[in-house]
Design a protein around this motif. Sequence first.
Motif, PDB file in Angstrom:
ATOM      1  N   LEU A  35       4.974  -2.117  -3.524  1.00  0.00           N
ATOM      2  CA  LEU A  35       5.153  -2.494  -2.098  1.00  0.00           C
ATOM      3  C   LEU A  35       5.933  -3.882  -1.874  1.00  0.00           C
ATOM      4  O   LEU A  35       5.507  -4.807  -2.569  1.00  0.00           O
ATOM      5  N   SER A  36       6.640  -3.808  -0.604  1.00  0.00           N
ATOM      6  CA  SER A  36       7.122  -5.320  -0.455  1.00  0.00           C
ATOM      7  C   SER A  36       6.032  -6.137   0.167  1.00  0.00           C
ATOM      8  O   SER A  36       4.868  -5.719   0.633  1.00  0.00           O
ATOM      9  N   PRO A  37       6.533  -7.484   0.178  1.00  0.00           N
ATOM     10  CA  PRO A  37       7.940  -8.222  -0.168  1.00  0.00           C
ATOM     11  C   PRO A  37       7.916  -8.532  -1.542  1.00  0.00           C
ATOM     12  O   PRO A  37       9.104  -8.686  -2.191  1.00  0.00           O
ATOM     13  N   LYS A  38       6.797  -8.713  -2.370  1.00  0.00           N
ATOM     14  CA  LYS A  38       6.875  -9.230  -3.822  1.00  0.00           C
ATOM     15  C   LYS A  38       6.226  -8.210  -4.669  1.00  0.00           C
ATOM     16  O   LYS A  38       6.074  -8.523  -5.700  1.00  0.00           O
ATOM     17  N   GLY A  39       6.067  -6.964  -4.160  1.00  0.00           N
ATOM     18  CA  GLY A  39       5.544  -6.203  -4.982  1.00  0.00           C
ATOM     19  C   GLY A  39       3.962  -6.596  -5.736  1.00  0.00           C
ATOM     20  O   GLY A  39       3.664  -5.979  -6.652  1.00  0.00           O
ATOM     21  N   GLU A  40       3.343  -7.385  -4.919  1.00  0.00           N
ATOM     22  CA  GLU A  40       1.902  -7.566  -5.291  1.00  0.00           C
ATOM     23  C   GLU A  40       1.023  -6.512  -5.051  1.00  0.00           C
ATOM     24  O   GLU A  40      -0.159  -6.612  -5.495  1.00  0.00           O
ATOM     25  N   ARG A  41       1.275  -5.653  -4.520  1.00  0.00           N
ATOM     26  CA  ARG A  41       0.389  -4.441  -4.019  1.00  0.00           C
ATOM     27  C   ARG A  41       1.220  -3.069  -4.299  1.00  0.00           C
ATOM     28  O   ARG A  41       2.487  -3.292  -4.292  1.00  0.00           O
ATOM     29  N   ALA A  42       0.531  -2.158  -4.774  1.00  0.00           N
ATOM     30  CA  ALA A  42       1.113  -0.815  -4.953  1.00  0.00           C
ATOM     31  C   ALA A  42       0.080   0.366  -4.537  1.00  0.00           C
ATOM     32  O   ALA A  42      -0.946   0.305  -4.175  1.00  0.00           O
ATOM     33  N   ALA A  43       0.795   1.335  -4.148  1.00  0.00           N
ATOM     34  CA  ALA A  43       0.236   2.591  -3.971  1.00  0.00           C
ATOM     35  C   ALA A  43       0.410   3.472  -5.030  1.00  0.00           C
ATOM     36  O   ALA A  43       1.529   3.901  -5.591  1.00  0.00           O
ATOM     37  N   VAL A  44      -0.985   4.058  -5.713  1.00  0.00           N
ATOM     38  CA  VAL A  44      -0.712   4.694  -6.881  1.00  0.00           C
ATOM     39  C   VAL A  44      -1.664   5.901  -6.783  1.00  0.00           C
ATOM     40  O   VAL A  44      -2.671   6.026  -6.379  1.00  0.00           O
ATOM     41  N   ARG A  45      -0.853   6.934  -7.162  1.00  0.00           N
ATOM     42  CA  ARG A  45      -1.386   8.418  -7.365  1.00  0.00           C
ATOM     43  C   ARG A  45      -1.566   8.977  -8.730  1.00  0.00           C
ATOM     44  O   ARG A  45      -0.382   9.282  -9.160  1.00  0.00           O
ATOM     45  N   VAL A  46      -2.690   9.192  -9.167  1.00  0.00           N
ATOM     46  CA  VAL A  46      -2.873  10.103 -10.279  1.00  0.00           C
ATOM     47  C   VAL A  46      -3.234  11.356 -10.284  1.00  0.00           C
ATOM     48  O   VAL A  46      -4.285  11.702  -9.404  1.00  0.00           O
ATOM     49  N   ARG A  47      -2.658  12.155 -10.805  1.00  0.00           N
ATOM     50  CA  ARG A  47      -3.089  13.679 -10.969  1.00  0.00           C
ATOM     51  C   ARG A  47      -3.081  14.387 -12.211  1.00  0.00           C
ATOM     52  O   ARG A  47      -2.649  13.791 -13.347  1.00  0.00           O
ATOM     53  N   ILE A  95     -10.570  10.726  -9.352  1.00  0.00           N
ATOM     54  CA  ILE A  95      -9.397   9.768  -8.846  1.00  0.00           C
ATOM     55  C   ILE A  95      -8.255  10.555  -8.360  1.00  0.00           C
ATOM     56  O   ILE A  95      -7.310  10.341  -7.771  1.00  0.00           O
ATOM     57  N   ASP A  96      -8.237  11.989  -8.944  1.00  0.00           N
ATOM     58  CA  ASP A  96      -7.137  13.072  -8.789  1.00  0.00           C
ATOM     59  C   ASP A  96      -6.602  13.013  -7.279  1.00  0.00           C
ATOM     60  O   ASP A  96      -7.599  13.393  -6.604  1.00  0.00           O
ATOM     61  N   GLY A  97      -5.430  12.823  -7.184  1.00  0.00           N
ATOM     62  CA  GLY A  97      -4.889  13.132  -5.867  1.00  0.00           C
ATOM     63  C   GLY A  97      -5.101  11.833  -4.902  1.00  0.00           C
ATOM     64  O   GLY A  97      -4.356  11.830  -3.728  1.00  0.00           O
ATOM     65  N   LEU A  98      -6.038  11.024  -5.241  1.00  0.00           N
ATOM     66  CA  LEU A  98      -6.096   9.744  -4.387  1.00  0.00           C
ATOM     67  C   LEU A  98      -4.851   8.871  -4.134  1.00  0.00           C
ATOM     68  O   LEU A  98      -4.343   8.595  -5.229  1.00  0.00           O
ATOM     69  N   VAL A  99      -4.452   8.374  -3.257  1.00  0.00           N
ATOM     70  CA  VAL A  99      -3.371   7.368  -3.122  1.00  0.00           C
ATOM     71  C   VAL A  99      -3.988   6.167  -3.127  1.00  0.00           C
ATOM     72  O   VAL A  99      -4.375   5.608  -2.030  1.00  0.00           O
ATOM     73  N   LEU A 100      -4.285   5.498  -4.228  1.00  0.00           N
ATOM     74  CA  LEU A 100      -5.209   4.234  -4.329  1.00  0.00           C
ATOM     75  C   LEU A 100      -4.401   2.765  -3.876  1.00  0.00           C
ATOM     76  O   LEU A 100      -3.199   2.889  -4.181  1.00  0.00           O
ATOM     77  N   ASP A 101      -5.046   2.038  -3.123  1.00  0.00           N
ATOM     78  CA  ASP A 101      -4.623   0.927  -2.814  1.00  0.00           C
ATOM     79  C   ASP A 101      -4.912  -0.172  -3.652  1.00  0.00           C
ATOM     80  O   ASP A 101      -5.781  -0.457  -4.243  1.00  0.00           O
ATOM     81  N   CYS A 102      -3.912  -0.746  -4.675  1.00  0.00           N
ATOM     82  CA  CYS A 102      -3.949  -1.504  -5.928  1.00  0.00           C
ATOM     83  C   CYS A 102      -3.264  -2.810  -5.733  1.00  0.00           C
ATOM     84  O   CYS A 102      -2.188  -3.002  -5.170  1.00  0.00           O
ATOM     85  N   ALA A 103      -3.905  -3.658  -6.123  1.00  0.00           N
ATOM     86  CA  ALA A 103      -3.364  -5.174  -6.540  1.00  0.00           C
ATOM     87  C   ALA A 103      -2.805  -5.118  -7.774  1.00  0.00           C
ATOM     88  O   ALA A 103      -3.031  -4.504  -8.684  1.00  0.00           O
ATOM     89  N   VAL A 104      -1.339  -5.729  -7.920  1.00  0.00           N
ATOM     90  CA  VAL A 104      -0.530  -5.843  -8.859  1.00  0.00           C
ATOM     91  C   VAL A 104      -1.023  -7.249  -9.464  1.00  0.00           C
ATOM     92  O   VAL A 104      -0.611  -8.302  -8.549  1.00  0.00           O
ATOM     93  N   SER A 105      -1.310  -7.478 -10.883  1.00  0.00           N
ATOM     94  CA  SER A 105      -1.386  -8.884 -11.502  1.00  0.00           C
ATOM     95  C   SER A 105      -0.585  -8.894 -12.529  1.00  0.00           C
ATOM     96  O   SER A 105      -0.780  -7.933 -13.457  1.00  0.00           O
ATOM     97  N   ALA A 114       5.919  10.585   1.759  1.00  0.00           N
ATOM     98  CA  ALA A 114       4.855  11.541   1.760  1.00  0.00           C
ATOM     99  C   ALA A 114       3.469  10.907   1.167  1.00  0.00           C
ATOM    100  O   ALA A 114       2.387  11.388   1.532  1.00  0.00           O
ATOM    101  N   ILE A 115       3.587  10.072   0.114  1.00  0.00           N
ATOM    102  CA  ILE A 115       2.733   9.670  -0.413  1.00  0.00           C
ATOM    103  C   ILE A 115       1.994   8.597   0.381  1.00  0.00           C
ATOM    104  O   ILE A 115       0.800   8.482   0.560  1.00  0.00           O
ATOM    105  N   LEU A 116       2.670   7.897   1.070  1.00  0.00           N
ATOM    106  CA  LEU A 116       2.331   7.058   2.041  1.00  0.00           C
ATOM    107  C   LEU A 116       1.707   7.536   3.062  1.00  0.00           C
ATOM    108  O   LEU A 116       0.539   6.999   3.693  1.00  0.00           O
ATOM    109  N   SER A 117       1.979   8.663   3.616  1.00  0.00           N
ATOM    110  CA  SER A 117       1.450   9.375   4.672  1.00  0.00           C
ATOM    111  C   SER A 117       0.175  10.091   4.406  1.00  0.00           C
ATOM    112  O   SER A 117      -0.758   9.856   4.936  1.00  0.00           O
ATOM    113  N   GLU A 118       0.142  10.354   3.035  1.00  0.00           N
ATOM    114  CA  GLU A 118      -1.329  11.085   2.427  1.00  0.00           C
ATOM    115  C   GLU A 118      -2.366   9.630   2.261  1.00  0.00           C
ATOM    116  O   GLU A 118      -3.505  10.011   2.781  1.00  0.00           O
TER     117      GLU A 118
END
Length: 246
Positions: free
Chosen positions: A35-47, A53-63, A116-120
């Motif tokens: 995610l913008s502006p610097k990609g320091e966060r991400a939406a991650v879906r594992v299935r 964890i399956d199907g959750l769109v996790l709010d992740c910090a990127v380090s 669709a992932i962000l909406s979920e």
Amino acid sequence: MNALWLVALAALPEGVQSVKAYKGKDGQTVEVLRLSPKGERAAVRVRGTDSAIDGLVLDCAVSNERTGARLSTRHEGAEWSVLVQDGERFTVFVPQRPDFRVAYDEATAKAVDAAAILSEQKAQRADGRLATFEQKSWPYLWKKYGGKAEAAAGVLTKACGHPVTVGFEWHTFPDDVMADVDVWKQCEPVVQHLASRCGKGQRFDSVKCALGSDLALTRDGAALRFVTTRDGAKKAGAFLSGSKQP
């Protein structure tokens, strides 16, 4: 930057910097929206892991790390590493299952519907699925407050002359509130208010207490939803006396 790459960037939803996808040998998939502006966060879906964890769109910090990157979220109140890059090696960690390796898969990445992932993710945040995964479990307090709610339901059932249930939307109560605030005291004013008004307005069959930034009492059919605050015990009485609900 070639024209095809420019088209791909233009097709991404606002706020999405890049899209990648990975596959495991047993059919697991991991979709990552940086995610913008610097990609320091991400939406991650594992299935495909048969885990919580399956199907959750996790709010992740990127380090960024010396040999790659780490994408982390919260689980049971603590930091949880979801995807760790170490050079060309990508490892995924899921609750109560063995970790596993994944590799970048271009075909899967091209098929990702980022919007669709962000909406979920938005829907999961609203209905509490994400909060339930992120927050600690509080079995003692849930049982304690559940007992008080059951007693309050008995009071309302007697006052109203028909069964009334009382409960909580636990996903709205963050860990610091559960640890430091008497949740029942913040919710109790609505029970006292309704017990004195039962029969003077429209019928209600259930009452749910949630935590928010502002006091509110709303109706959905025969269900009432009371939104309390951290200091609801002090302010709810005056608010409820002026409410048009029930």
